[in-house]
Design a protein around this motif. Structure first.
Motif, PDB file in Angstrom:
ATOM      1  N   GLU A  56       0.824  -1.204   0.000  1.00 41.00           N
ATOM      2  CA  GLU A  56       0.000   0.000   0.000  1.00 41.00           C
ATOM      3  C   GLU A  56       0.858   1.254   0.000  1.00 41.00           C
ATOM      4  OE1 GLU A  56      -2.655  -0.459   3.268  1.00 41.00           O
ATOM      5  OE2 GLU A  56      -3.951  -1.861   2.192  1.00 41.00           O
ATOM      6  N   ILE A  86      11.538  -8.940  -9.993  1.00 49.40           N
ATOM      7  CA  ILE A  86      10.847  -7.989 -10.874  1.00 49.40           C
ATOM      8  C   ILE A  86       9.395  -8.415 -11.087  1.00 49.40           C
ATOM      9  CG2 ILE A  86      10.826  -7.037 -13.212  1.00 49.40           C
ATOM     10  CD1 ILE A  86      13.849  -6.878 -13.055  1.00 49.40           C
ATOM     11  N   TYR A  87       9.183  -9.718 -11.223  1.00 46.60           N
ATOM     12  CA  TYR A  87       7.795 -10.211 -11.297  1.00 46.60           C
ATOM     13  C   TYR A  87       6.998  -9.746 -10.085  1.00 46.60           C
ATOM     14  CZ  TYR A  87       8.448 -13.371 -15.246  1.00 46.60           C
ATOM     15  OH  TYR A  87       8.658 -13.877 -16.481  1.00 46.60           O
ATOM     16  N   TYR A  95       5.934  -6.257 -10.487  1.00 47.09           N
ATOM     17  CA  TYR A  95       4.851  -6.123 -11.471  1.00 47.09           C
ATOM     18  C   TYR A  95       3.526  -6.544 -10.849  1.00 47.09           C
ATOM     19  CZ  TYR A  95       7.196  -4.496 -15.640  1.00 47.09           C
ATOM     20  OH  TYR A  95       7.840  -3.702 -16.552  1.00 47.09           O
ATOM     21  N   ASP A  96       3.606  -7.402  -9.863  1.00 46.65           N
ATOM     22  CA  ASP A  96       2.416  -7.851  -9.178  1.00 46.65           C
ATOM     23  C   ASP A  96       1.954  -6.818  -8.138  1.00 46.65           C
ATOM     24  OD1 ASP A  96       0.679  -9.967  -9.316  1.00 46.65           O
ATOM     25  OD2 ASP A  96       1.461 -10.893  -7.489  1.00 46.65           O
ATOM     26  N   ASN A 151       1.381  -1.210 -12.969  1.00 39.69           N
ATOM     27  CA  ASN A 151       2.183  -1.568 -14.150  1.00 39.69           C
ATOM     28  C   ASN A 151       2.376  -0.427 -15.150  1.00 39.69           C
ATOM     29  OD1 ASN A 151       1.664  -5.077 -14.860  1.00 39.69           O
ATOM     30  ND2 ASN A 151       1.744  -4.054 -12.898  1.00 39.69           N
ATOM     31  N   ARG A 152       1.453   0.537 -15.110  1.00 39.36           N
ATOM     32  CA  ARG A 152       1.521   1.598 -16.116  1.00 39.36           C
ATOM     33  C   ARG A 152       2.755   2.470 -15.954  1.00 39.36           C
ATOM     34  NH1 ARG A 152      -4.129   4.369 -15.159  1.00 39.36           N
ATOM     35  NH2 ARG A 152      -3.483   3.900 -13.021  1.00 39.36           N
ATOM     36  N   TYR A 153       3.294   2.480 -14.740  1.00 35.40           N
ATOM     37  CA  TYR A 153       4.437   3.356 -14.504  1.00 35.40           C
ATOM     38  C   TYR A 153       5.715   2.558 -14.244  1.00 35.40           C
ATOM     39  CZ  TYR A 153       0.257   6.105 -13.992  1.00 35.40           C
ATOM     40  OH  TYR A 153      -0.980   6.661 -14.215  1.00 35.40           O
ATOM     41  N   LEU A 154       5.761   1.363 -14.817  1.00 36.86           N
ATOM     42  CA  LEU A 154       6.950   0.525 -14.709  1.00 36.86           C
ATOM     43  C   LEU A 154       7.583   0.350 -16.090  1.00 36.86           C
ATOM     44  CD1 LEU A 154       5.657  -2.399 -12.444  1.00 36.86           C
ATOM     45  CD2 LEU A 154       6.621  -0.190 -11.758  1.00 36.86           C
ATOM     46  N   ASN A 155       8.888   0.348 -16.114  1.00 42.21           N
ATOM     47  CA  ASN A 155       9.620   0.042 -17.340  1.00 42.21           C
ATOM     48  C   ASN A 155      10.681  -0.984 -17.014  1.00 42.21           C
ATOM     49  OD1 ASN A 155       8.780   2.329 -19.315  1.00 42.21           O
ATOM     50  ND2 ASN A 155       9.205   3.334 -17.352  1.00 42.21           N
ATOM     51  N   LEU A 201       2.391   1.686  -3.485  1.00 42.35           N
ATOM     52  CA  LEU A 201       1.427   2.186  -4.473  1.00 42.35           C
ATOM     53  C   LEU A 201       1.187   3.677  -4.302  1.00 42.35           C
ATOM     54  CD1 LEU A 201      -1.211  -0.681  -4.689  1.00 42.35           C
ATOM     55  CD2 LEU A 201      -0.038   0.373  -6.624  1.00 42.35           C
TER      56      LEU A 201
END
Lengths: 481, 481
Positions: free
Chosen positions: A16, A49-50, A53-54, A58-62, A19
């Motif tokens: 939390e 890294i997985y 992503y969990d 995800n929209r702000y990850l590269n 995020l």
């Protein structure tokens, strides 16, 4: 509470917070924060890294994974591909193969001498310092396994879950060479662990604890960004200029029209021939034009570009950065525009804006423009090493000459558009610009990327000088190749 | 007055007008204006462009020359490389080898059937219509020489000047095949000369007159941009939906936790296997997620992306366009983000924004959103043809469900950030969005890129449905390959 439940509770709380920090970072358009994930193949770089992503939005990850340089990358400065693929502000970037990957592999395989490795690490340190100074967050992680674990890891359950993902492909290093890699990594850590971007060793035998620890480190890094609390490099390496180059010039230099015409034809033909020389295509050419408003940059540039195939040419007019560019390291937009082999790029105003207009107008901090000299020298040195010839011009006019040009422009309806209120305002700061210009030349004139200060009262004279200098520089260069 | 003097006078006047128009175009951030320069090899395509580099402000010029597609371009939709290299607003783009180049060559050499040529020309017409509708100026020039001239041209003097530039390299066509090219060009002109972007034949035996004529055409095109006077396509091809798909759904669909867990593990494993299938790497996957705020798009996306190697994955959150994006055709930012072979791209909201939020909020004209259905279908058809599987999801919740999720978010401190005033405002326009959603599905559900409307009151149910659909679609596709 069972261990499992405790982990779950910690994870949920951390998640939390992460995020929320991610959301704030995005909203404030700060960062990016880069996570370099290195370490033993079996330590779970991929799983880590997985996990994120969990956990995260995800929209702000590269995710970036660099292996051997491909195609044109091999002919560009080594750091070019990392520069141009920097994630945007407000996001997180995970690096599975970072700028450390190739040197580490090559050192551990004995393909790189200690001396060259040290030089590459120094280059990387300068790169990272610049990123951090420009507001990028850096987290360098080495996932570590005890020798006991390297045999048995990953535990059966994990194995099953990730087997199908072709985990082997994630491997940076084969297990057999791992002892050599570990030695190389120690050397790397020694050379590149600065206070602002230390390597952090993350015990990875317990995946849950590993993920929690990295999550906390990431949270901290994001919070540092948000609070502006991160350490910043404070070293500056420059000296104020002691004399005024502009006062020394002979502003009466001039060419008669017929001489000009003859010389123009001569040098333009020479330039055409030089650019067509087969050796030219191996390197590239970067021309930088600076000078006061109305100094005649545009006209001089046109006399040069007229000789060039438009397909290999790009003229960039450098203006105030866009909002997006402002949120990125200032050199990035120039890194993105450097010439590929066989190409010519002309900057009509350039990255020198940092030590000229940005300094004079207070658009960047004193610390940052004072650091910029070394950063720019470093940038040009990398270009030089990769085969780009950098030639820099300052077209010099007197304030009186500028005034009469401004007045002439005002009287010519079709040239009035060239004149803005800003141009008049800039005139008031003439002494500041002179000062900044002198400091700039003092601190950035190098053997491989010299400054050419040309008196430009007579436009013909200035144009021929610039053309001649481009020709002579190319001639010398092509002879050497 | 001698002819020479008259030409000089005309040129000077034209030049001033062009420079001013160029400045205004740049200031207003309009355009770009694209000049497609085709024609006989000897008609001076290259010289023409040199002329404009001499006349105009080089900083706002771009030259593009496309030959055969290279590398990944060969595996992407044919128009991709033209889309992604569109010059920015406020500039001029010169094309020496445009999107017409390859079809023209191939038709004239008999490598392309009349039928395929016609289809390609129709595709190009749709592309150009879309560009023009989005404010791009188009000038398509065919430099024409009489047969008398093709033997003797260029005149001796010109020849000498340009010889050194390796003029042959500029040639699109060898002279021997020129009669075949001319036939193909006639066909091309017939098929692609619309009122909004006609082919203009420019007599080129006299270079001065040629340059002046093109200069005047260019000036006119820029003035049309500035005055908003250019013709725009007005055709729209869509029909309002007659029934409400959202009212038909069973919002009670739900999964028990243990069933969910089992199915989740099942489909995630299946997805991992499918992505690892060697045939997958030949194509690519594009997932589009749309739905009301709080419909559960993010959570569903995470259940899918968890199965994917982050290196082949990119999740794009589509938000309001930046100023720069706003000055470009709206599909461009999506063209730039389509997946390369072997890759997966997820759009969390997408180009469908044009017919959803932009329509409902009045951010684009009625004409433009009504035209968007066909443009989007065309975009997806091109993706399909190039091997990208497009799967589109609408996660459907009721307004009551949304309200209770908003209220729950308000009560959870760490989720409050997800809720903005805009979310509340959007709720007031619920019926408009329902209407827009139905029209969207009615007009853009195709066999190769279907819409899947999933009731998402139960998040578990929605996630499993989405995963199942992705798996089944991929399975079917891989079997066919």
């Amino acid at each position: 509470m069972s261990k499992e439940k405790s982990v779950k509770k910690q994870r949920e709380a951390l998640c939390e917070d992460l995020l929320e920090a991610q959301f704030e970072l995005q909203k404030a358009n700060l960062g990016p924060v880069l996570l370099l994930v290195s370490g033993n193949d079996l330590a779970g770089k991929a799983e880590l890294i997985y996990t994120f992503y969990d956990w995260l939005d995800n929209r702000y990850l590269n995710t970036r994974a660099f292996t051997l340089p491909q195609g044109v990358e091999r002919k560009m400065p080594r750091l070019w591909r990392y520069w141009r693929s920097l994630p945007p502000a407000g996001t997180l970037g995970f690096y599975l193969g970072s700028w450390y990957h190739q040197p580490l592999i090559r050192l551990s395989r004995g393909q790189l001498s200690e001396k060259h490795f040290t030089a590459e690490m120094a280059q990387i340190t300068r790169f990272e310092n610049q990123l951090v100074a420009e507001g990028v967050g850096l987290l360098k992680l080495w996932l570590h396994l005890d020798d006991d674990h390297t045999q048995n890891y990953p535990p059966h359950q994990q194995q099953q879950q990730y087997d199908s993902l072709a985990m082997r492909e994630w491997g940076e290093f084969s297990t057999t060479e791992y002892s050599a890699v570990r030695q190389a990594a120690d050397r790397m850590s020694e050379l590149t662990s600065s206070a602002i971007a230390p390597w952090i060793r993350v015990p990875s035998s317990d995946p849950d604890q590993r993920d929690l620890q990295v999550g906390r480190l990431l949270l901290q890094a994001m919070e540092h960004q948000l609070q502006g609390k991160g350490l910043r490099p404070d070293q500056r390496d420059w000296q104020p200029s002691k004399h005024d180059r502009l006062a020394e010039l002979d502003y009466d230099c001039a060419l008669k029209k017929d001489v000009y015409k003859r010389e123009l034809a001569h040098y333009q033909q020479q330039l055409r021939d030089l650019i067509r020389h087969p050796a030219f295509a191996k390197g590239s050419l970067l021309l930088v034009f600076e000078g006061a408003d109305a100094a005649g940059k545009g006209g001089t540039i046109r006399r040069i570009t007229r000789c060039l195939d438009p397909r290999i040419l790009r003229v960039h007019g450098t203006r105030a950065p866009t909002d997006e560019e402002r949120s990125q390291p200032y050199l990035l937009r120039f890194w993105r525009r450097i010439p590929a082999p066989g190409r010519v790029v002309v900057f009509d105003r350039s990255y020198y804006g940092r030590v000229l207009v940005e300094r004079v107008e207070g658009f960047c901090s004193e610390l940052r423009w004072q650091q910029a000299y070394a950063e720019i020298n470093d940038f040009e040195a990398q270009l030089h090493k990769a085969g780009t010839q950098v030639i820099k011009f300052w077209l010099a006019i007197t304030p009186q000459e500028q005034l009469s040009r401004f007045e002439a422009r005002e009287k010519t309806p079709t040239k009035r558009y060239k004149l803005t209120d800003e141009d008049w305002r800039n005139r008031e700061k003439w002494p500041d610009y002179v000062n900044a210009m002198n400091d700039m030349v003092e601190n950035t004139a190098t053997a491989h990327a010299p400054w050419h200060v040309i008196p430009a009262t007579d436009k013909r004279y200035a144009r021929i000088q610039a053309l001649r200098i481009v020709c002579e520089t190319l001639q010398k260069r092509l002879k050497q190749s």
